[in-house]
Design an enzyme around this catalytic site. Structure first.
Site, mmCIF file in Angstrom:
data_model
loop_
_atom_site.group_PDB
_atom_site.id
_atom_site.type_symbol
_atom_site.label_atom_id
_atom_site.label_comp_id
_atom_site.label_asym_id
_atom_site.label_seq_id
_atom_site.Cartn_x
_atom_site.Cartn_y
_atom_site.Cartn_z
ATOM 1 N N ASN A 9 0.683 -1.178 -0.398
ATOM 2 C CA ASN A 9 0.309 0.454 -0.163
ATOM 3 C C ASN A 9 0.932 0.703 0.130
ATOM 4 O OD1 ASN A 9 -1.756 1.960 0.508
ATOM 5 N ND2 ASN A 9 -2.468 1.120 2.781
ATOM 6 N N LYS A 11 0.132 4.211 -0.429
ATOM 7 C CA LYS A 11 -0.592 5.464 -0.077
ATOM 8 C C LYS A 11 -0.489 6.792 -1.006
ATOM 9 C CE LYS A 11 -0.447 2.795 4.920
ATOM 10 N NZ LYS A 11 -0.050 3.174 6.259
ATOM 11 N N HIS A 95 -9.178 0.870 5.010
ATOM 12 C CA HIS A 95 -8.140 1.062 5.355
ATOM 13 C C HIS A 95 -8.328 2.031 7.036
ATOM 14 C CE1 HIS A 95 -4.482 2.672 5.946
ATOM 15 N NE2 HIS A 95 -3.675 1.567 5.558
ATOM 16 N N GLU A 97 -6.788 4.815 7.458
ATOM 17 C CA GLU A 97 -6.523 6.530 7.436
ATOM 18 C C GLU A 97 -8.062 6.208 7.028
ATOM 19 O OE1 GLU A 97 -2.747 5.345 5.422
ATOM 20 O OE2 GLU A 97 -1.632 4.931 7.714
ATOM 21 N N GLU A 167 -5.479 -5.168 10.464
ATOM 22 C CA GLU A 167 -4.226 -3.677 10.861
ATOM 23 C C GLU A 167 -4.107 -2.802 11.925
ATOM 24 O OE1 GLU A 167 -2.131 -2.847 7.041
ATOM 25 O OE2 GLU A 167 -4.168 -1.178 7.324
ATOM 26 N N GLY A 173 1.910 2.491 10.538
ATOM 27 C CA GLY A 173 3.407 4.029 10.824
ATOM 28 C C GLY A 173 3.678 3.965 11.835
ATOM 29 N N SER A 213 3.838 -1.864 10.559
ATOM 30 C CA SER A 213 4.523 -2.012 11.260
ATOM 31 C C SER A 213 5.613 -3.224 10.664
ATOM 32 C CB SER A 213 5.129 -1.222 11.947
ATOM 33 O OG SER A 213 4.665 -0.143 12.279
HETATM 34 P P1 13P Z 1 3.043 0.815 7.800
HETATM 35 O O1 13P Z 1 3.714 -0.811 7.170
HETATM 36 O O2 13P Z 1 3.775 1.912 7.660
HETATM 37 O O3 13P Z 1 2.833 1.004 8.942
HETATM 38 O O4 13P Z 1 1.579 0.764 6.593
HETATM 39 C C1 13P Z 1 0.631 -0.052 7.605
HETATM 40 C C2 13P Z 1 -0.100 -0.143 6.340
HETATM 41 O O5 13P Z 1 -1.182 0.711 6.886
HETATM 42 C C3 13P Z 1 -0.958 -0.637 4.992
HETATM 43 O O6 13P Z 1 -2.046 -0.893 4.874
#
Ligand code: 13P
Length: 253
Positions: A9, A11, A95, A97, A167, A173, A213
């Site tokens: 992903n 983003k 997601h 976010e 997740e 992150g 992560s």
């Molecule tokens: P990170 O791997 O940066 O923690 O993000 C995970 C994520 O949100 C994948 O969709």
């Protein structure tokens, strides 16, 4: 045996040059057997045409969102018909976010998932608890409510085209990965939910992938967990670490 799934992903990252470099130096050099691992990457919409034209054939393309509405007078949206028309097989929905910053409720995520599946897109459906949920012992309740809202919209058959991505919000992150045991506990809960709510076939066949992560350092320990079928990778999907993460999944299949 479930085929592993590794999603990248990306983003809202990367200029054109950075996406080109990532494709040329990392993604197109991945070597894996598609019978063992399915790999998909999700660039921003604007980069999709270039990525589709230049990516190696073993790697699939995903988008990071689709509209709640079909084609029409909805300024700024991109609909499931348009994504399907472009030949894109996958969409990431729900997601954290999107839930956190753009007000996507469980109900919206359920409806978006239904719309995407109705238009023959496959869905990475994301669920996960916040830190406060975990600390107050609400993890499974939160995830169950997220899954229930998706179930409400789907037919049993449609689950064949869903990958569930667990997740935990506190791990995204942050560099704070769920331990293999923490991940396995929730994955086992999700698998149990699939069995009781959808059926034995969904229980056995649905891939449940972990995100939060994930790095080349923790991927091997995580993938050993019985109910963990791959990863949804954020930050580490933007660099060569992604090669090692795909390799970790590949080597354990
Ligand atoms: P990170 O791997 O940066 O923690 O993000 C995970 C994520 O949100 C994948 O969709």
């Amino acid at each position: 045996m479930r085929r592993y799934f590794v999603g990248g992903n990306w983003k809202c990252n990367n200029t054109i040059a950075q996406t080109q470099s990532l494709i040329n130096t990392v993604i197109n050099r991945l070597v894996f057997d598609v019978a063992k691992v399915e790999v998909a990457v999700a660039p921003i919409f604007l980069h999709v045409p270039w990525v589709q034209a230049n990516i190696q054939k073993n790697v699939q393309v995903a988008v990071q969102n689709t509209s709640l509405t079909k084609m029409g007078a909805y300024t700024g949206e991109i609909s499931v018909e348009q994504v399907k028309d472009f030949g894109i097989p996958w969409v990431i929905l729900g997601h954290s976010e999107r839930r956190q910053y753009y007000g996507e409720t469980n109900e919206i995520v359920g409806k978006k998932t239904r719309l995407a599946l109705d238009h023959q897109l496959k869905v990475m459906a994301c669920v996960g608890e916040k830190l406060a949920d975990r600390e107050s012992g609400q993890t499974t309740q939160v995830i169950q409510a997220q899954l229930d809202s998706i179930k409400k919209e789907l037919t049993t058959e449609q689950w064949a085209n869903v990958v569930v991505a667990y997740e935990p919000v506190w791990a995204i992150g942050t560099g704070r990965t769920a331990s293999p045991e923490q991940a396995q506990d929730v994955h086992a809960f999700i698998r149990g939910w699939l069995k009781s709510q959808i059926g034995a076939q969904a229980e056995q066949q649905t891939r449940i992938i972990y995100g939060g992560s994930v790095t080349e350092k923790n991927a091997l320990d995580l993938i050993k967990q019985k109910d963990l079928d791959g990863f949804l990778v954020g930050g580490a999907a933007l660099k060569s670490a992604f090669t090692d993460i795909v390799a970790a999944a590949h080597s354990s299949r």
